[in-house]
Design a protein around this motif. Structure first.
Motif, PDB file in Angstrom:
ATOM      1  N   GLY A 178     -43.295  10.332 -43.016  1.00 32.83           N
ATOM      2  CA  GLY A 178     -42.679  11.472 -42.899  1.00 32.83           C
ATOM      3  C   GLY A 178     -41.137  11.447 -43.106  1.00 32.83           C
ATOM      4  O   GLY A 178     -40.188  12.349 -42.995  1.00 32.83           O
ATOM      5  N   PHE A 179     -40.800  10.341 -44.107  1.00 30.43           N
ATOM      6  CA  PHE A 179     -39.296  10.419 -44.619  1.00 30.43           C
ATOM      7  C   PHE A 179     -39.159  11.282 -45.499  1.00 30.43           C
ATOM      8  O   PHE A 179     -40.041  11.654 -46.290  1.00 30.43           O
ATOM      9  N   LYS A 180     -38.022  11.635 -45.791  1.00 33.78           N
ATOM     10  CA  LYS A 180     -37.592  13.078 -46.742  1.00 33.78           C
ATOM     11  C   LYS A 180     -36.703  12.249 -47.780  1.00 33.78           C
ATOM     12  O   LYS A 180     -35.451  11.606 -47.477  1.00 33.78           O
ATOM     13  N   ALA A 181     -36.837  12.986 -48.986  1.00 32.68           N
ATOM     14  CA  ALA A 181     -35.816  12.563 -49.945  1.00 32.68           C
ATOM     15  C   ALA A 181     -34.793  13.673 -50.169  1.00 32.68           C
ATOM     16  O   ALA A 181     -35.226  14.798 -49.619  1.00 32.68           O
ATOM     17  N   ASP A 182     -34.034  13.561 -50.931  1.00 35.28           N
ATOM     18  CA  ASP A 182     -33.023  14.730 -51.220  1.00 35.28           C
ATOM     19  C   ASP A 182     -33.816  15.469 -52.116  1.00 35.28           C
ATOM     20  O   ASP A 182     -34.705  15.164 -52.909  1.00 35.28           O
ATOM     21  N   ILE A 183     -33.314  16.734 -52.159  1.00 33.52           N
ATOM     22  CA  ILE A 183     -33.917  18.130 -53.216  1.00 33.52           C
ATOM     23  C   ILE A 183     -33.975  17.700 -54.708  1.00 33.52           C
ATOM     24  O   ILE A 183     -34.617  17.593 -55.474  1.00 33.52           O
ATOM     25  N   ASN A 184     -32.481  17.358 -54.695  1.00 30.88           N
ATOM     26  CA  ASN A 184     -31.865  17.143 -56.095  1.00 30.88           C
ATOM     27  C   ASN A 184     -30.583  16.517 -56.118  1.00 30.88           C
ATOM     28  O   ASN A 184     -30.033  16.506 -55.034  1.00 30.88           O
ATOM     29  N   ILE A 185     -30.083  16.143 -57.362  1.00 36.98           N
ATOM     30  CA  ILE A 185     -28.763  15.534 -57.444  1.00 36.98           C
ATOM     31  C   ILE A 185     -27.487  16.603 -57.125  1.00 36.98           C
ATOM     32  O   ILE A 185     -26.643  16.176 -56.402  1.00 36.98           O
ATOM     33  N   GLU A 186     -27.962  17.813 -57.305  1.00 37.26           N
ATOM     34  CA  GLU A 186     -26.895  18.808 -56.769  1.00 37.26           C
ATOM     35  C   GLU A 186     -26.750  18.619 -55.459  1.00 37.26           C
ATOM     36  O   GLU A 186     -25.441  19.105 -54.834  1.00 37.26           O
ATOM     37  N   GLU A 187     -27.761  18.686 -54.807  1.00 40.14           N
ATOM     38  CA  GLU A 187     -27.472  18.799 -53.297  1.00 40.14           C
ATOM     39  C   GLU A 187     -26.697  17.672 -52.862  1.00 40.14           C
ATOM     40  O   GLU A 187     -25.749  17.846 -51.946  1.00 40.14           O
ATOM     41  N   ILE A 188     -26.893  16.533 -53.423  1.00 40.13           N
ATOM     42  CA  ILE A 188     -26.019  15.521 -52.928  1.00 40.13           C
ATOM     43  C   ILE A 188     -24.591  15.706 -53.114  1.00 40.13           C
ATOM     44  O   ILE A 188     -23.681  15.513 -52.395  1.00 40.13           O
ATOM     45  N   ILE A 189     -24.426  15.996 -54.470  1.00 39.34           N
ATOM     46  CA  ILE A 189     -22.902  16.155 -55.034  1.00 39.34           C
ATOM     47  C   ILE A 189     -22.326  17.504 -54.012  1.00 39.34           C
ATOM     48  O   ILE A 189     -21.189  17.264 -53.795  1.00 39.34           O
ATOM     49  N   LYS A 190     -23.112  18.473 -53.723  1.00 41.50           N
ATOM     50  CA  LYS A 190     -22.559  19.623 -53.202  1.00 41.50           C
ATOM     51  C   LYS A 190     -22.206  19.344 -51.584  1.00 41.50           C
ATOM     52  O   LYS A 190     -21.160  19.308 -51.348  1.00 41.50           O
ATOM     53  N   ALA A 191     -22.936  18.300 -51.077  1.00 46.15           N
ATOM     54  CA  ALA A 191     -22.665  17.831 -49.618  1.00 46.15           C
ATOM     55  C   ALA A 191     -21.443  16.914 -49.692  1.00 46.15           C
ATOM     56  O   ALA A 191     -20.655  16.991 -48.902  1.00 46.15           O
ATOM     57  N   ILE A 235     -18.705  17.370 -51.776  1.00 45.31           N
ATOM     58  CA  ILE A 235     -17.843  18.320 -52.060  1.00 45.31           C
ATOM     59  C   ILE A 235     -17.559  18.973 -50.576  1.00 45.31           C
ATOM     60  O   ILE A 235     -16.465  19.122 -50.166  1.00 45.31           O
ATOM     61  N   ASP A 236     -18.595  19.591 -49.884  1.00 46.32           N
ATOM     62  CA  ASP A 236     -18.548  20.337 -48.776  1.00 46.32           C
ATOM     63  C   ASP A 236     -18.114  19.609 -47.449  1.00 46.32           C
ATOM     64  O   ASP A 236     -17.192  20.192 -46.695  1.00 46.32           O
ATOM     65  N   GLU A 237     -18.336  18.362 -47.543  1.00 46.78           N
ATOM     66  CA  GLU A 237     -18.418  17.721 -46.281  1.00 46.78           C
ATOM     67  C   GLU A 237     -17.318  16.652 -46.190  1.00 46.78           C
ATOM     68  O   GLU A 237     -16.353  16.457 -45.644  1.00 46.78           O
ATOM     69  N   ASP A 238     -17.449  15.822 -47.449  1.00 46.62           N
ATOM     70  CA  ASP A 238     -16.564  14.607 -47.588  1.00 46.62           C
ATOM     71  C   ASP A 238     -14.908  15.029 -48.026  1.00 46.62           C
ATOM     72  O   ASP A 238     -14.245  14.298 -47.648  1.00 46.62           O
ATOM     73  N   MET A 239     -15.129  15.871 -48.903  1.00 47.97           N
ATOM     74  CA  MET A 239     -13.871  16.258 -49.611  1.00 47.97           C
ATOM     75  C   MET A 239     -13.165  16.891 -48.502  1.00 47.97           C
ATOM     76  O   MET A 239     -11.820  16.768 -48.599  1.00 47.97           O
TER      77      MET A 239
END
Length: 135
Positions: free
Chosen positions: A112-125, A127-131
Motif C-alpha cells: 500500500g505504499f504510494k509513489a508520486d504521480i509525476n515530477i511536476e507534482e514534486i516540483i509544484k509541492a 514551490i507551493d510549500e517550501d518556497m
C-alpha cells in the motif's frame, strides 16, 4: 539532483548552478512528502504484513535530469533554468552511472505504499510549500 530544484527554482543563488552530470542521466525520485507518508505507513503496518523480510524499496518515479529541468521550466519559467550551468564531471558521472535509475517496488505496492504521480507534482509541492516557508 536536489540542487536543481532547490536553488534554481527559489532564485536564492544568483550565480550559475553547476550540474555535474549529463542531461540523459536517469534517477529514481520519491518526494519528501511521500517519504514521510511511507515511514508513517510502514510504522502502522502489522508485522505479519511484511512477511519474513521487513524491508522493501519505496516506490519511485524515474526521470532524466533533462526531463526534470523541462518540468521545472514549465512550472517556474525560463529564468531559473537559465542559471543552470551544465558542466559534466567525468568522475561524478561515473559514480552516478552506478546508481539505479529505476527500482523494483512490487512489495511496496502490495503493502500500500504510494509513489508520486509525476515530477511536476514534486516540483509544484516544493514551490507551493517550501518556497512559501523560505520567504
Amino acid at each position: 539532483e536536489d540542487g536543481i530544484r532547490d536553488v534554481a527554482v527559489t532564485g536564492v543563488q544568483t550565480c550559475a548552478l553547476p550540474i555535474s552530470v549529463t542531461r540523459d542521466v536517469k534517477m529514481a525520485f520519491l518526494s519528501p512528502r511521500r517519504t514521510i507518508d511511507a515511514f508513517i505507513h510502514a510504522h502502522e503496518l502489522p508485522g505479519e504484513a511484511w512477511g519474513p523480510w521487513r524491508s522493501c524499496n519505496l516506490p519511485a518515479i524515474t526521470y532524466s535530469i533533462d526531463e526534470i529541468v523541462k518540468a521545472m521550466e514549465k512550472l517556474a519559467g525560463p529564468e531559473p533554468v537559465g542559471r543552470i550551468d551544465w558542466i559534466p564531471d567525468p568522475v561524478i558521472q561515473k559514480i552516478v552511472a552506478t546508481w539505479p535509475g529505476t527500482v523494483g517496488w512490487e512489495k511496496a505496492k502490495k503493502l500500500g505504499f504510494k509513489a508520486d504521480i509525476n515530477i511536476e507534482e514534486i516540483i509544484k509541492a516544493f514551490i507551493d510549500e517550501d518556497m512559501v516557508k523560505a520567504t
